[in-house]
Design a protein around this motif. Structure first.
Motif, mmCIF file in Angstrom:
data_model
loop_
_atom_site.group_PDB
_atom_site.id
_atom_site.type_symbol
_atom_site.label_atom_id
_atom_site.label_comp_id
_atom_site.label_asym_id
_atom_site.label_seq_id
_atom_site.Cartn_x
_atom_site.Cartn_y
_atom_site.Cartn_z
ATOM 1 N N PRO A 47 0.805 -1.239 0.000
ATOM 2 C CA PRO A 47 0.000 0.000 0.000
ATOM 3 C C PRO A 47 0.827 1.272 0.000
ATOM 4 C CG PRO A 47 -0.056 -1.085 2.150
ATOM 5 C CD PRO A 47 0.612 -2.025 1.219
ATOM 6 N N PHE A 48 2.139 1.185 0.352
ATOM 7 C CA PHE A 48 2.994 2.375 0.352
ATOM 8 C C PHE A 48 3.940 2.395 -0.845
ATOM 9 C CE2 PHE A 48 2.164 1.281 4.853
ATOM 10 C CZ PHE A 48 1.317 2.344 5.138
ATOM 11 N N GLY A 49 3.769 1.428 -1.757
ATOM 12 C CA GLY A 49 4.550 1.406 -2.981
ATOM 13 C C GLY A 49 3.665 1.765 -4.160
ATOM 14 N N LEU A 50 3.509 0.822 -5.093
ATOM 15 C CA LEU A 50 2.628 1.060 -6.240
ATOM 16 C C LEU A 50 1.172 1.179 -5.824
ATOM 17 C CD1 LEU A 50 4.209 -1.384 -8.870
ATOM 18 C CD2 LEU A 50 4.480 1.105 -8.710
ATOM 19 N N GLY A 51 0.847 0.680 -4.621
ATOM 20 C CA GLY A 51 -0.522 0.815 -4.134
ATOM 21 C C GLY A 51 -0.947 2.259 -3.985
ATOM 22 N N ASP A 56 -5.232 6.363 -9.003
ATOM 23 C CA ASP A 56 -5.130 7.093 -10.269
ATOM 24 C C ASP A 56 -5.003 6.171 -11.476
ATOM 25 O OD1 ASP A 56 -5.166 9.477 -8.807
ATOM 26 O OD2 ASP A 56 -2.980 9.390 -8.503
ATOM 27 N N ILE A 57 -4.422 5.002 -11.261
ATOM 28 C CA ILE A 57 -4.247 4.028 -12.363
ATOM 29 C C ILE A 57 -5.020 2.763 -11.981
ATOM 30 C CG2 ILE A 57 -2.570 2.808 -13.811
ATOM 31 C CD1 ILE A 57 -0.454 4.788 -12.852
ATOM 32 N N PRO A 58 -6.260 2.625 -12.426
ATOM 33 C CA PRO A 58 -7.139 1.544 -11.934
ATOM 34 C C PRO A 58 -6.567 0.139 -12.103
ATOM 35 C CG PRO A 58 -8.387 3.179 -13.163
ATOM 36 C CD PRO A 58 -6.943 3.518 -13.353
ATOM 37 N N TRP A 59 -5.868 -0.137 -13.206
ATOM 38 C CA TRP A 59 -5.392 -1.506 -13.430
ATOM 39 C C TRP A 59 -4.326 -1.937 -12.419
ATOM 40 C CZ3 TRP A 59 -0.239 -2.108 -14.479
ATOM 41 C CH2 TRP A 59 0.446 -0.999 -14.966
ATOM 42 N N LEU A 60 -3.671 -0.959 -11.752
ATOM 43 C CA LEU A 60 -2.691 -1.305 -10.718
ATOM 44 C C LEU A 60 -3.336 -1.964 -9.506
ATOM 45 C CD1 LEU A 60 -0.086 1.625 -10.526
ATOM 46 C CD2 LEU A 60 0.316 -0.764 -11.143
ATOM 47 N N ALA A 61 -4.631 -1.719 -9.328
ATOM 48 C CA ALA A 61 -5.319 -2.329 -8.178
ATOM 49 C C ALA A 61 -5.307 -3.850 -8.252
ATOM 50 C CB ALA A 61 -6.755 -1.819 -8.102
ATOM 51 N N PHE A 62 -5.206 -4.392 -9.476
ATOM 52 C CA PHE A 62 -5.173 -5.851 -9.625
ATOM 53 C C PHE A 62 -3.770 -6.421 -9.383
ATOM 54 C CE2 PHE A 62 -8.693 -4.363 -12.265
ATOM 55 C CZ PHE A 62 -9.728 -5.155 -11.796
ATOM 56 N N LEU A 63 -2.746 -5.577 -9.378
ATOM 57 C CA LEU A 63 -1.365 -6.040 -9.242
ATOM 58 C C LEU A 63 -0.716 -5.595 -7.938
ATOM 59 C CD1 LEU A 63 -0.142 -5.270 -12.873
ATOM 60 C CD2 LEU A 63 -0.995 -7.443 -11.978
ATOM 61 N N THR A 64 -1.480 -4.963 -7.066
ATOM 62 C CA THR A 64 -0.927 -4.458 -5.805
ATOM 63 C C THR A 64 -1.838 -4.838 -4.646
ATOM 64 O OG1 THR A 64 -2.088 -2.340 -6.101
ATOM 65 C CG2 THR A 64 0.176 -2.496 -6.937
ATOM 66 N N PHE A 65 -1.366 -4.519 -3.456
ATOM 67 C CA PHE A 65 -2.126 -4.750 -2.228
ATOM 68 C C PHE A 65 -2.454 -3.388 -1.601
ATOM 69 C CE2 PHE A 65 0.397 -8.485 -2.963
ATOM 70 C CZ PHE A 65 -0.399 -9.552 -2.586
ATOM 71 N N PRO A 66 -3.476 -2.692 -2.123
ATOM 72 C CA PRO A 66 -3.744 -1.348 -1.617
ATOM 73 C C PRO A 66 -4.518 -1.328 -0.305
ATOM 74 C CG PRO A 66 -5.266 -1.887 -3.387
ATOM 75 C CD PRO A 66 -4.342 -3.058 -3.248
ATOM 76 N N ARG A 67 -5.038 -2.465 0.137
ATOM 77 C CA ARG A 67 -5.856 -2.498 1.354
ATOM 78 C C ARG A 67 -5.128 -3.234 2.472
ATOM 79 N NH1 ARG A 67 -11.156 -5.409 -0.024
ATOM 80 N NH2 ARG A 67 -9.685 -6.770 -1.095
ATOM 81 N N ASP A 68 -5.517 -2.937 3.695
ATOM 82 C CA ASP A 68 -4.873 -3.541 4.859
ATOM 83 C C ASP A 68 -5.480 -4.879 5.251
ATOM 84 O OD1 ASP A 68 -3.171 -1.428 5.082
ATOM 85 O OD2 ASP A 68 -4.420 -0.335 6.518
#
Length: 588
Positions: A47-51, A56-68
């Motif tokens: 969540p503190f990197g690409l998350g 802003d970049i919706p497709w990154l949500a599938f490749l990152t862990f933006p939630r805790d």
């Protein structure tokens, strides 16, 4: 209507498995430390990197862990199995074999490092004494996972330095228990009576641990002894999971942490004859579970803090490494290691440990540690893990440069003491032949370790104090656990021809220089075993006929020495015949 997934956090689990499947072989191929690799990838996709860019970049949500939520769930599983594997390494036999290093140097390292770190924190900041003590104890520990992997890559685990650092790490792992108890006790304290309340809480927790250990030990041992007789891998794996999660649940019900319960589960199994088989069963998952833990640790590293105060963080990491390296170097030198190798060990153990993330998280949840301060300390520990391979390389260069000429003379006493747990004869199969061999070895004070698949027999012999363990020694992975490559002899006494053949081929493939002594049924079986790679083959039929012939010849009046010569000559002729091609059978 919004779609509901029956399986929670499925996306997070799939993403982790995809990353692991790519990352593990890539790191192995590039010879990069896996712990550092998982930390870096966790930081990148967390969540503190690409998350941070996922909004802003919706497709990154599938490749990152933006939630805790998904991260915390993965982290909890990783912590449990990390603590279980640490507990499994801490057997009483290993501790006793290296007791001087473990309880001498190890205890001194933890105490001295904690005092120096605590003092430095009190002088350099406005922290209260309680917080400084907790951080001093937590930061005194090093990373078992990183250090042991680096030593394995350098093939130095059996060296005097490798054994000394491993002994210190064993004591650090033991120190996990009182540190967790202290944090739990301080979390329930307050006001003027904090010391008394902490003491009372620690006493209650100690009683709970003792009950879990004593009662759980009896139950776990009986369960494994009862069901291991079926020799079904799925049943064995189910028992391992039941022990880990069951004892972790009991620990939580007693007011302790689940991580502490998982470690107790590992300790319980480490004291049984099933320990090596358990290690073998979890080996395929070990790298994955370790990666799970360290990737979640990387996700907790806030890269924004690094950019905001890079010099302050660098100074904190440098101070931590300097203090711990100094303490460890002096202790290793006091243990008669040369200065170069002592400094190498100091740099190798200078980082913070993976347990810091467990303890600090526990302290923050218990409201003993301020969350902002805890996050900063975890960042320092994480950065120290990142630079450990570089420190290890630097230390190795210093050690080789300054102490190559004096290594043998000065480290001889230490090497002799630390090698006491190695170099044992390995007996595979502990029936009548294996037991007779063990009896003769014991009478000559030759150490041995034996494996047997009969769970009832193993339980009885293990209870008598004999070094007999449950496991199928035809699996070379199990023999690696007892350093078969360093064994003076490996003896296969199993009476099943197919098992003996499978074992010989596997052992010879994994340990090409091992001295392999094998029992066989008859000459045909002996010939096959010899061609498969056995060093010496002893057929039952041959020995029985030679002994009977010797008694008859002596009864006929021949001299005993002449009879011994005749028997030895027949053995030599038989051994020579085993290497000749087998004559073709009659044509149909």
């Amino acid at each position: 209507m919004q779609e509901q997934h029956a399986f929670p956090f499925l996306r997070e689990i799939l993403l982790f498995l995809i990353l692991s499947g790519i990352l593990i072989p890539t790191l192995q191929r590039l010879r990069i430390n896996q712990v550092v690799g998982f930390l870096a990838v966790g930081t990148l996709v967390g969540p503190f990197g690409l998350g941070l860019l996922a909004g802003d970049i919706p497709w990154l949500a599938f490749l990152t862990f933006p939630r805790d939520q998904g991260i915390s769930m993965l982290a909890e599983i990783g912590v449990l199995f990390l603590m279980f594997m640490i507990g499994l390494e801490l057997s009483a036999a290993r501790l006793w074999a290296m007791r001087r290093w473990v309880f001498g140097a190890g205890t001194a390292q933890v105490i001295l490092s904690a005092i120096l770190v605590c003092t430095a924190l009190l002088l350099a900041s406005s922290l209260d004494t309680q917080t400084a003590i907790i951080l001093g104890l937590v930061l005194s520990l090093s990373s078992t996972a990183v250090v042991m992997q680096l030593l394995a890559q350098q093939q130095a685990t059996g060296s005097p330095l490798g054994q000394a650092t491993f002994a210190i790490l064993m004591l650090q792992d033991l120190a996990v228990v009182p540190i967790l108890l202290l944090i739990g006790a301080l979390g329930k304290g307050g006001g003027d009576g904090v010391a008394m309340l902490a003491l009372a809480t620690v006493a209650k927790a100690a009683v709970a641990i003792a009950l879990i250990y004593l009662v759980g030990g009896r139950v776990v041992h009986k369960l494994f002894r009862s069901f291991a007789a079926h020799r079904q891998p799925d049943v064995f794996m189910a028992l391992i999971l039941l022990s880990t999660f069951g004892i972790a649940g009991l620990s939580a019900a007693a007011g302790l942490s689940m991580a502490l319960g998982a470690m107790i589960a590992g300790l319980l199994l480490a004291e049984t004859e099933f320990r090596h088989e358990v290690e073998l069963m979890i080996e395929p998952f070990k790298g994955l579970l370790m990666g799970l833990f360290f990737m979640t640790v990387g996700m907790s590293i806030d890269t924004r803090q690094v950019l905001q105060a890079p010099l302050v963080l660098a100074a904190c990491v440098g101070a931590l490494v300097l203090v711990k390296a100094l303490v460890v170097t002096l202790l290793l030198r006091a243990g008669k290691l040369p200065w170069g190798r002592a400094l190498e060990g100091g740099l190798l153990l200078g980082q913070g440990g993976e347990f810091a993330f467990v303890a600090i998280g526990y302290a923050m949840s218990a409201r003993v540690l301020d969350p902002a301060l805890g996050a900063q300390v975890m960042l320092v520990v994480g950065l120290s893990l990142f630079i450990t391979p570089l420190l290890a390389r630097l230390g190795r260069a210093i050690g080789e440069r300054h102490d190559s000429a004096r290594h043998a003379a000065l480290a001889d006493g230490s090497e002799h003491e630390l090698a006491s747990a190695r170099g044992r004869v390995i007996i595979a199969g502990f029936g009548r032949v294996g037991q007779q061999l063990a009896k003769l070895l014991g009478e000559q004070n030759i150490p041995f370790v034996a494996f047997e698949c009969d769970a009832k027999l193993v339980s009885r012999l293990h209870a008598e104090g004999k070094p007999v363990y449950f496991g199928n020694a035809s699996r070379p992975e199990l023999l690696r656990r007892v350093h078969a490559g360093e064994a003076p002899a490996i003896v296969l006494t199993m009476d099943h021809p197919a098992s003996a053949m499978h074992a010989v081929r596997g052992i010879r493939r994994e340990f090409p220089h091992a001295r392999l002594f094998v029992r066989s049924r008859d000459e045909k079986h002996a010939r096959a075993l010899r061609l498969a790679g056995a060093s010496v083959v002893v057929p039952e039929t041959l020995e029985a006929s030679l002994q009977l012939s010797a008694f008859v010849l002596e009864a006929m009046g021949l001299d005993e020495r002449l009879v011994d010569g005749i028997v030895d000559h027949e053995r030599e002729l038989f051994s020579a015949r085993l290497l000749e091609p087998e004559p073709p059978g009659p044509r149909a």
